[in-house]
Design an enzyme around this catalytic site. Structure first.
Site, PDB file in Angstrom:
ATOM      1  N   GLN A   1       1.431 -10.945  -3.407  1.00 24.31           N
ATOM      2  CA  GLN A   1      -0.014 -10.720  -3.430  1.00 24.31           C
ATOM      3  C   GLN A   1      -0.461 -10.266  -4.807  1.00 24.31           C
ATOM      4  OE1 GLN A   1       0.358  -7.756  -0.196  1.00 24.31           O
ATOM      5  NE2 GLN A   1      -1.296  -8.893   0.753  1.00 24.31           N
TER       6      GLN A   1
ATOM      7  N   HIS B   1      -8.186  -1.371  -0.495  1.00 27.20           N
ATOM      8  CA  HIS B   1      -7.152  -2.399  -0.706  1.00 27.20           C
ATOM      9  C   HIS B   1      -7.891  -3.645  -1.137  1.00 27.20           C
ATOM     10  CE1 HIS B   1      -4.511  -0.395   2.451  1.00 27.20           C
ATOM     11  NE2 HIS B   1      -5.698  -0.043   2.885  1.00 27.20           N
TER      12      HIS B   1
ATOM     13  N   LYS C   1     -14.966  -4.069   5.556  1.00 29.22           N
ATOM     14  CA  LYS C   1     -14.390  -4.911   4.510  1.00 29.22           C
ATOM     15  C   LYS C   1     -15.302  -6.071   4.167  1.00 29.22           C
ATOM     16  CE  LYS C   1     -11.925  -8.249   7.346  1.00 29.22           C
ATOM     17  NZ  LYS C   1     -10.814  -9.124   7.521  1.00 29.22           N
TER      18      LYS C   1
ATOM     19  N   CYS D   1       0.806  -1.228   0.000  1.00 29.06           N
ATOM     20  CA  CYS D   1       0.000   0.000   0.000  1.00 29.06           C
ATOM     21  C   CYS D   1       0.839   1.279   0.000  1.00 29.06           C
ATOM     22  CB  CYS D   1      -0.968   0.039   1.172  1.00 29.06           C
ATOM     23  SG  CYS D   1      -1.190  -1.491   2.043  1.00 29.06           S
TER      24      CYS D   1
ATOM     25  N   ASP E   1      -2.149  -7.835  -5.612  1.00 30.05           N
ATOM     26  CA  ASP E   1      -2.590  -6.685  -4.838  1.00 30.05           C
ATOM     27  C   ASP E   1      -3.045  -5.553  -5.754  1.00 30.05           C
ATOM     28  OD1 ASP E   1      -3.089  -5.360  -2.520  1.00 30.05           O
ATOM     29  OD2 ASP E   1      -0.993  -5.141  -1.905  1.00 30.05           O
TER      30      ASP E   1
HETATM   31 ZN    ZN Z   1      -2.996  -2.406   0.827  1.00 31.59          ZN
END
Ligand code: ZN
Ligand code: ZN
Length: 596
Positions: free
Chosen positions: A342, A472, A426, A295, A344
């Site tokens: 990940q 995220h 989430k 992130c 991601d």
């Molecule tokens: Zn993240």
């Protein structure tokens, strides 16, 4: 700031939930009662000389720890189990009575039971003590049983393992006899079947057999080496994911593995997650860290220039490799590692765009998971906790966006009320695998925290600066863990679109080697992953070898195939049929396109 659990930190845990047929507490009472019966049976068979320790219910069963000379051997288990079954059949009532410390100590001194005396010594004065009796066996116990031996239902002894008393190597080595119990025989049978299946599918075992990956002792625990076969599968998965991302407007980015520690100070990771971070690495009197999350890197890309509402949503995606320190005892094959990549991405959007982006993300997650033959999902929405950061109205709006996205996808969801992280709600997506185990794979996490910590803004249509909302999300989780789950889901028999070798061309003899190479070239030209078997083994042995390698198709070519210009196609675990190479290519290409 006690629970700064960032996205996907949980994703890389082994979370293989069971589906209890009864309340967890009831099952634990049943199993703990089975432990009493185990001790009863052991004393019946081996006499009072056996020293008794403890018999708790544990996850998936129970154990009782004993000290016996000579030690128990596996051959003892059937006898003990048979005696337990007799006791179950006798419908013996469990009854408890309070006892004074003096009386309890005398009871165990008279019987020379040192571990029971040790347990008593560890119980604080004034705490009530009780003895429970079932049949002819009495044991010091706090309670929590079913009423009768009959209620234990179905029992199975599983294994024997050594364990030091109280886990201390200065203490005697005891033996634990492990077992499991269920209310009904059918439930026990199902559990044992699943266990057997799980063992056959163990990704570490299949990973060795198919030469997919290894973890090299010399390099350190929890660090994965992808071998060519595993690497082929991974690159197919990555290509597939990249295509999905492109189609959905994501931009590929790459960020450094090592960055200045101050970045993680700003993000807050150093303060709350520092113990799980590798480093520091000192360079020119500055401290650097291996990234545990992607992130901050993506945030720095966002922040690298002024952003306008016209730039949003900005969707930045990376196969981001991160490193996290996990205690070596907790590592497990590919499922829990120290270096992971990940799938991601970080989404930066306006509050108005949150709903649409969430829908898009959930849709992307389901599309991807379905492509890997997962079709049984459970969705969990975690909502605002008491220590939440930010405006409750903003939270409500985000939670509504998540719920709407689930509705939009046509899927029911469960709500973990107040179970969200302090920085945002989430969604977690669990999938059920081929043998009914559940795995948490996708996480889509709203974040109201990091945009503020990094002072992110965008210029709105009103000419004012506003803070973007950040999401995220990792849809497969990590490549390592997802691969581990996939190996077990398919038991190594990957569908043709993923298989490292999609077709093996197998000439019967040397006379067909050239023809086999021709076929191989024809298949490779169609972008298929092919092996041509030029070994001098007998046909049956070659076939057995490719079967063991779980190759989806074998193309056997002998004299008659050479003469007719055909191949004899043997499908994995199925039929065989002669056809022209072009027909085979057309069939397989269609199969791959359909991702079945
Ligand atoms: Zn993240
Ligand atoms: Zn008990």
């Amino acid at each position: 700031m006690a629970t700064y659990v960032m996205l996907a930190f949980k994703v890389d845990r082994r979370e293989c939930a069971k589906t209890p047929a009864m309340a967890v507490d009831d099952l634990a009472q049943l199993r703990h009662t089975a432990a009493h019966l185990l001790a009863h049976a052991v004393v019946d068979i081996f006499g009072d000389d056996v020293k008794l320790a403890i018999g708790p219910a544990i996850e998936n069963g129970f154990y009782y720890a004993f000290l016996k000379t000579p030690a128990f051997v596996p051959e003892d288990l059937p006898r003990i189990e048979a005696r337990m079954k007799e006791l179950i059949g006798e419908d013996l009532a469990m009854s408890g009575e309070p006892i004074s410390r003096d009386a309890a100590e005398k009871h165990y001194r008279d019987r020379d039971q040192p571990f029971k005396l040790d347990i008593l010594a560890g119980i604080p004065d004034g705490e009530p003590l009780s003895m429970y009796t079932i049949g002819a066996f009495t044991d010091l116990c706090r309670g929590g049983h079913v009423n009768s031996s009959k209620d234990v239902g179905a029992v199975k002894l599983m294994s024997i393992a050594g364990a030091y008393w109280r886990g201390d190597e200065h203490n005697p080595m005891l033996q634990r006899i492990y077992g499991t119990a269920f209310p009904e025989q059918a439930q026990l049978d199902e559990y044992l079947h699943r266990l057997e299946e799980a063992e056959k599918r163990d990704h570490r075992k299949i990973g060795r057999e198919l030469d997919l990956f290894s973890i090299e002792e010399q390099a350190g625990p929890g660090l994965v080496f992808w071998h060519p076969n595993g690497g082929r599968i991974r690159s197919v998965i990555e290509d597939f994911v990249r295509k999905q991302l492109r189609d959905r407007g994501y931009e590929p980015v790459y960020s450094p593995h090592v960055v200045h520690e101050d970045v993680f100070l700003t993000s807050g990771h150093l303060q709350s997650f520092g113990e799980s971070m590798f480093g520091p690495i000192d360079v020119e009197e500055q401290r650097y860290r291996l990234k545990p999350m992607n992130c901050p890197g993506h945030i720095l890309i966002y922040k690298s220039k002024p952003r306008s509402y016209r730039d949003l949503p900005l969707l930045l995606a990376e196969f981001g490799t991160v490193y996290r320190y996990e205690r070596s005892g907790t590592l497990h094959g590919l499922l829990r590692v120290r270096g992971l990549t990940q799938d991601d991405a970080h989404l930066f959007c306006t509050p108005d765009q949150l709903q649409g982006e969430y829908e898009n993300t959930v849709d992307a997650a389901l599309t991807m998971l379905r492509a890997f033959a997962f079709d049984d999902f459970r969705l969990f929405v975690s909502t605002r906790p008491t220590n939440a950061l930010g405006d409750p109205q903003v939270w409500e709006r985000a939670e509504a966006a998540i719920r709407n996205a689930c509705d939009h996808a046509g899927l029911a969801y469960e709500i973990d009320e107040g179970g969200g992280a302090f920085y945002g709600p989430k969604l977690d997506i669990m999938v059920r695998d081929a043998i009914g185990r559940e795995w948490q794979l996708s996480t889509v996490q709203v974040d109201f925290n990091l945009p503020g910590r990094f002072d992110l803004t965008y210029r709105g249509a009103d000419g004012e600066d506003h803070q973007p909302v950040m999401i995220h999300r990792a849809l497969l989780g990590s490549m390592e863990r997802f691969f581990g789950v996939l190996i077990e889901h398919f038991a190594g028999a990957f569908p043709v679109w993923l298989a490292p070798v999609q077709a093996a061309v197998v000439p019967i003899g040397e006379a067909q080697f050239d023809y086999a190479e021709e076929i191989g070239a024809r298949l490779r030209a169609a972008d298929l992953r092919v092996a041509v078997d030029r070994s001098n083994e007998r046909l049956q042995k070659k076939i057995a070898m490719h079967q063991a390698g779980k190759v989806p198709y074998m193309l056997v070519v002998g004299k008659s195939e050479l003469a007719s210009g055909e191949v004899n196609v043997r499908e994995r675990g199925g039929s065989q049929r002669a056809m022209k190479p072009d027909e085979f290519v057309a069939n397989v290409t269609a199969e791959i396109a359909a991702r079945t």
